[in-house]
Design a protein around this motif. Structure first.
Motif, PDB file in Angstrom:
ATOM      1  N   GLN A  82      16.763 -14.497 -24.916  1.00  9.68           N
ATOM      2  CA  GLN A  82      15.697 -14.064 -24.018  1.00  9.68           C
ATOM      3  C   GLN A  82      15.755 -12.546 -23.846  1.00  9.68           C
ATOM      4  O   GLN A  82      16.815 -11.980 -23.586  1.00  9.68           O
ATOM      5  CB  GLN A  82      15.837 -14.733 -22.645  1.00  9.68           C
ATOM      6  N   TYR A  83      14.607 -11.900 -23.990  1.00 11.20           N
ATOM      7  CA  TYR A  83      14.559 -10.449 -23.885  1.00 11.20           C
ATOM      8  C   TYR A  83      13.966  -9.998 -22.551  1.00 11.20           C
ATOM      9  O   TYR A  83      13.025 -10.601 -22.028  1.00 11.20           O
ATOM     10  CB  TYR A  83      13.735  -9.847 -25.026  1.00 11.20           C
ATOM     11  N   VAL A  84      14.546  -8.933 -22.014  1.00  8.39           N
ATOM     12  CA  VAL A  84      14.017  -8.233 -20.849  1.00  8.39           C
ATOM     13  C   VAL A  84      13.666  -6.822 -21.302  1.00  8.39           C
ATOM     14  O   VAL A  84      14.453  -6.174 -21.999  1.00  8.39           O
ATOM     15  CB  VAL A  84      15.042  -8.186 -19.697  1.00  8.39           C
ATOM     16  N   LYS A  85      12.484  -6.360 -20.951  1.00  6.59           N
ATOM     17  CA  LYS A  85      12.036  -5.027 -21.378  1.00  6.59           C
ATOM     18  C   LYS A  85      12.235  -4.011 -20.265  1.00  6.59           C
ATOM     19  O   LYS A  85      11.935  -4.268 -19.100  1.00  6.59           O
ATOM     20  CB  LYS A  85      10.563  -5.049 -21.789  1.00  6.59           C
ATOM     21  N   LEU A  86      12.742  -2.842 -20.637  1.00  8.27           N
ATOM     22  CA  LEU A  86      12.904  -1.718 -19.718  1.00  8.27           C
ATOM     23  C   LEU A  86      11.996  -0.588 -20.178  1.00  8.27           C
ATOM     24  O   LEU A  86      11.994  -0.231 -21.359  1.00  8.27           O
ATOM     25  CB  LEU A  86      14.345  -1.216 -19.708  1.00  8.27           C
ATOM     26  N   ILE A  87      11.235  -0.013 -19.263  1.00 14.61           N
ATOM     27  CA  ILE A  87      10.367   1.116 -19.568  1.00 14.61           C
ATOM     28  C   ILE A  87      10.696   2.264 -18.613  1.00 14.61           C
ATOM     29  O   ILE A  87      10.711   2.067 -17.396  1.00 14.61           O
ATOM     30  CB  ILE A  87       8.881   0.729 -19.429  1.00 14.61           C
ATOM     31  N   PRO A  88      10.994   3.447 -19.142  1.00 11.29           N
ATOM     32  CA  PRO A  88      11.338   4.586 -18.272  1.00 11.29           C
ATOM     33  C   PRO A  88      10.190   4.932 -17.322  1.00 11.29           C
ATOM     34  O   PRO A  88       9.018   4.918 -17.721  1.00 11.29           O
ATOM     35  CB  PRO A  88      11.595   5.728 -19.253  1.00 11.29           C
ATOM     36  N   THR A  89      10.533   5.229 -16.094  1.00 10.49           N
ATOM     37  CA  THR A  89       9.517   5.665 -15.135  1.00 10.49           C
ATOM     38  C   THR A  89       9.206   7.149 -15.300  1.00 10.49           C
ATOM     39  O   THR A  89       8.163   7.612 -14.857  1.00 10.49           O
ATOM     40  CB  THR A  89       9.986   5.390 -13.694  1.00 10.49           C
ATOM     41  N   ASP A  90      10.096   7.874 -15.937  1.00 14.12           N
ATOM     42  CA  ASP A  90       9.892   9.300 -16.199  1.00 14.12           C
ATOM     43  C   ASP A  90       9.007   9.443 -17.439  1.00 14.12           C
ATOM     44  O   ASP A  90       9.419   9.109 -18.553  1.00 14.12           O
ATOM     45  CB  ASP A  90      11.240   9.990 -16.424  1.00 14.12           C
ATOM     46  N   THR A  91       7.805   9.926 -17.253  1.00 12.86           N
ATOM     47  CA  THR A  91       6.874  10.065 -18.373  1.00 12.86           C
ATOM     48  C   THR A  91       7.337  11.093 -19.405  1.00 12.86           C
ATOM     49  O   THR A  91       6.858  11.104 -20.537  1.00 12.86           O
ATOM     50  CB  THR A  91       5.479  10.464 -17.862  1.00 12.86           C
ATOM     51  N   LYS A  92       8.278  11.950 -19.023  1.00  7.31           N
ATOM     52  CA  LYS A  92       8.793  12.950 -19.951  1.00  7.31           C
ATOM     53  C   LYS A  92       9.952  12.429 -20.797  1.00  7.31           C
ATOM     54  O   LYS A  92      10.455  13.126 -21.674  1.00  7.31           O
ATOM     55  CB  LYS A  92       9.244  14.190 -19.174  1.00  7.31           C
ATOM     56  N   SER A  93      10.392  11.222 -20.505  1.00  7.02           N
ATOM     57  CA  SER A  93      11.496  10.631 -21.260  1.00  7.02           C
ATOM     58  C   SER A  93      11.094  10.446 -22.716  1.00  7.02           C
ATOM     59  O   SER A  93       9.953  10.122 -23.040  1.00  7.02           O
ATOM     60  CB  SER A  93      11.882   9.275 -20.663  1.00  7.02           C
ATOM     61  N   GLY A  94      12.060  10.653 -23.615  1.00  9.15           N
ATOM     62  CA  GLY A  94      11.799  10.446 -25.031  1.00  9.15           C
ATOM     63  C   GLY A  94      11.836   8.989 -25.431  1.00  9.15           C
ATOM     64  O   GLY A  94      11.494   8.627 -26.561  1.00  9.15           O
ATOM     65  N   VAL A  95      12.248   8.126 -24.509  1.00  9.35           N
ATOM     66  CA  VAL A  95      12.355   6.698 -24.790  1.00  9.35           C
ATOM     67  C   VAL A  95      11.041   5.993 -24.478  1.00  9.35           C
ATOM     68  O   VAL A  95      10.476   6.147 -23.385  1.00  9.35           O
ATOM     69  CB  VAL A  95      13.484   6.058 -23.951  1.00  9.35           C
ATOM     70  N   LYS A  96      10.547   5.213 -25.413  1.00 13.21           N
ATOM     71  CA  LYS A  96       9.334   4.415 -25.191  1.00 13.21           C
ATOM     72  C   LYS A  96       9.674   3.152 -24.408  1.00 13.21           C
ATOM     73  O   LYS A  96       9.090   2.871 -23.370  1.00 13.21           O
ATOM     74  CB  LYS A  96       8.690   4.057 -26.527  1.00 13.21           C
ATOM     75  N   ASP A  97      10.617   2.374 -24.926  1.00 13.17           N
ATOM     76  CA  ASP A  97      11.057   1.170 -24.223  1.00 13.17           C
ATOM     77  C   ASP A  97      12.374   0.669 -24.795  1.00 13.17           C
ATOM     78  O   ASP A  97      12.809   1.097 -25.873  1.00 13.17           O
ATOM     79  CB  ASP A  97      10.003   0.050 -24.275  1.00 13.17           C
ATOM     80  N   ILE A  98      13.018  -0.234 -24.059  1.00 10.97           N
ATOM     81  CA  ILE A  98      14.282  -0.832 -24.465  1.00 10.97           C
ATOM     82  C   ILE A  98      14.185  -2.334 -24.262  1.00 10.97           C
ATOM     83  O   ILE A  98      13.735  -2.805 -23.214  1.00 10.97           O
ATOM     84  CB  ILE A  98      15.461  -0.288 -23.637  1.00 10.97           C
ATOM     85  N   LEU A  99      14.588  -3.094 -25.257  1.00  7.61           N
ATOM     86  CA  LEU A  99      14.635  -4.545 -25.155  1.00  7.61           C
ATOM     87  C   LEU A  99      16.084  -4.994 -25.106  1.00  7.61           C
ATOM     88  O   LEU A  99      16.891  -4.623 -25.967  1.00  7.61           O
ATOM     89  CB  LEU A  99      13.933  -5.202 -26.350  1.00  7.61           C
ATOM     90  N   ILE A 100      16.423  -5.781 -24.105  1.00  7.37           N
ATOM     91  CA  ILE A 100      17.768  -6.322 -23.966  1.00  7.37           C
ATOM     92  C   ILE A 100      17.721  -7.803 -24.311  1.00  7.37           C
ATOM     93  O   ILE A 100      17.031  -8.571 -23.649  1.00  7.37           O
ATOM     94  CB  ILE A 100      18.282  -6.173 -22.527  1.00  7.37           C
ATOM     95  N   GLY A 101      18.431  -8.207 -25.340  1.00  4.73           N
ATOM     96  CA  GLY A 101      18.473  -9.607 -25.737  1.00  4.73           C
ATOM     97  C   GLY A 101      19.683 -10.301 -25.133  1.00  4.73           C
ATOM     98  O   GLY A 101      20.813  -9.854 -25.306  1.00  4.73           O
ATOM     99  N   ILE A 102      19.458 -11.406 -24.435  1.00  5.68           N
ATOM    100  CA  ILE A 102      20.529 -12.122 -23.738  1.00  5.68           C
ATOM    101  C   ILE A 102      20.589 -13.559 -24.228  1.00  5.68           C
ATOM    102  O   ILE A 102      19.561 -14.248 -24.271  1.00  5.68           O
ATOM    103  CB  ILE A 102      20.298 -12.091 -22.215  1.00  5.68           C
ATOM    104  N   ASP A 103      21.785 -13.993 -24.630  1.00 10.57           N
ATOM    105  CA  ASP A 103      21.993 -15.392 -25.006  1.00 10.57           C
ATOM    106  C   ASP A 103      21.817 -16.244 -23.753  1.00 10.57           C
ATOM    107  O   ASP A 103      22.606 -16.142 -22.808  1.00 10.57           O
ATOM    108  CB  ASP A 103      23.393 -15.568 -25.596  1.00 10.57           C
ATOM    109  N   TYR A 104      20.798 -17.085 -23.729  1.00  8.11           N
ATOM    110  CA  TYR A 104      20.436 -17.800 -22.517  1.00  8.11           C
ATOM    111  C   TYR A 104      21.502 -18.798 -22.083  1.00  8.11           C
ATOM    112  O   TYR A 104      21.667 -19.074 -20.897  1.00  8.11           O
ATOM    113  CB  TYR A 104      19.105 -18.527 -22.716  1.00  8.11           C
ATOM    114  N   GLN A 105      22.262 -19.323 -23.046  1.00  2.61           N
ATOM    115  CA  GLN A 105      23.281 -20.323 -22.716  1.00  2.61           C
ATOM    116  C   GLN A 105      24.567 -19.690 -22.216  1.00  2.61           C
ATOM    117  O   GLN A 105      25.100 -20.085 -21.178  1.00  2.61           O
ATOM    118  CB  GLN A 105      23.589 -21.206 -23.926  1.00  2.61           C
ATOM    119  N   THR A 106      25.067 -18.675 -22.936  1.00  2.00           N
ATOM    120  CA  THR A 106      26.351 -18.069 -22.566  1.00  2.00           C
ATOM    121  C   THR A 106      26.193 -16.970 -21.517  1.00  2.00           C
ATOM    122  O   THR A 106      27.175 -16.578 -20.890  1.00  2.00           O
ATOM    123  CB  THR A 106      27.034 -17.463 -23.799  1.00  2.00           C
ATOM    124  N   LYS A 107      24.978 -16.450 -21.346  1.00  3.84           N
ATOM    125  CA  LYS A 107      24.705 -15.323 -20.440  1.00  3.84           C
ATOM    126  C   LYS A 107      25.456 -14.063 -20.866  1.00  3.84           C
ATOM    127  O   LYS A 107      25.871 -13.260 -20.052  1.00  3.84           O
ATOM    128  CB  LYS A 107      25.052 -15.701 -18.990  1.00  3.84           C
TER     129      LYS A 107
END
Length: 223
Positions: free
Chosen positions: A149-174
């Motif tokens: 399962q993925y959770v998406k992170l988007i920087p609140t700083d519009t000047k950030s060089g990062v567009k987005d980050i996806l964190i993949g989590i094994d739903y069973q093992t956490k």
């Protein structure tokens, strides 16, 4: 060496995010589901005395003709860690940080700073994410029979060089499976955990720097 140092710096920052991002509160759309999942991951990580990880790191950008892949490993216990990556060893004993570069036979020693963005400690991560990102529930994938399962992170700083980050989590093992960061310039960096072990019988000197092992090295003491 300069290119290696830049890559190491980026990878360390990215790996901090990868391993310890789970200790913050989520306040955004789909917050209940995302928060519950991240809380479960956080509880799991906090329950372990130590964690040892083998991982793969890739960096790509077709426009820049960039295609890099490396492997590494790290052991973490409280605010201590031992990271081996891209031919460099970084050791933190909780008081000092040691960067050991065999290629140059050089060691740089600096004071440990829990607020350093490269520090492998939860405190910095908690503060960083509480103020720097918004979160949302994202896609689910099946990888080798595992529900990721993925959770998406988007920087609140519009000047950030990062567009987005996806964190993949094994739903069973956490446990965290992977982390994918996409920059606004199209650069894509991915960390994937190949092996995740907990509560290993590490020696009492596992996070201790032994200067006698490096008799011919130049030692640069910054603090």
């Amino acid at each position: 060496m300069k290119k290696t140092a830049i890559s190491m710096h980026r990878a360390i920052r990215f790996f901090v995010l990868f391993v310890l991002l789970s200790g913050f509160s989520v306040q955004a759309q789909n917050a209940d589901k995302a928060k519950k999942l991240l809380d479960d991951v956080s509880a799991k990580i906090k329950s372990y005395k130590n964690v040892t990880i083998d991982f793969k790191y890739s960096l790509s950008n077709s426009k820049k003709n960039l295609n890099q892949e490396s492997k590494g490993n790290v052991a973490l216990e409280g605010n201590k860690y031992l990271l081996n990556f891209m031919g460099v060893t970084r050791l933190c004993d909780g008081k000092k940080v040691y960067n050991i570069v065999p290629e140059d036979e050089e060691i740089t020693i600096s004071n440990y700073d829990p607020n350093d963005e490269e520090g492998l400690t939860p405190d910095r991560i908690f503060t960083f994410f509480k103020t720097g990102y918004k979160y949302s529930w994202d896609i689910t994938q099946t990888v080798s029979g595992r529900k990721i399962q993925y959770v998406k992170l988007i920087p609140t700083d519009t000047k950030s060089g990062v567009k987005d980050i996806l964190i993949g989590i094994d739903y069973q093992t956490k446990h965290i499976y992977n982390l994918i960061q996409v920059d606004k310039d199209g650069t894509k960096a991915t960390f994937t955990i190949n092996s995740f072990k907990t509560n290993q019988p590490l020696s009492k000197n596992h996070f201790t720097f032994n200067e006698s092992k490096y008799p011919n090295y130049y030692i640069n003491r910054l603090d």
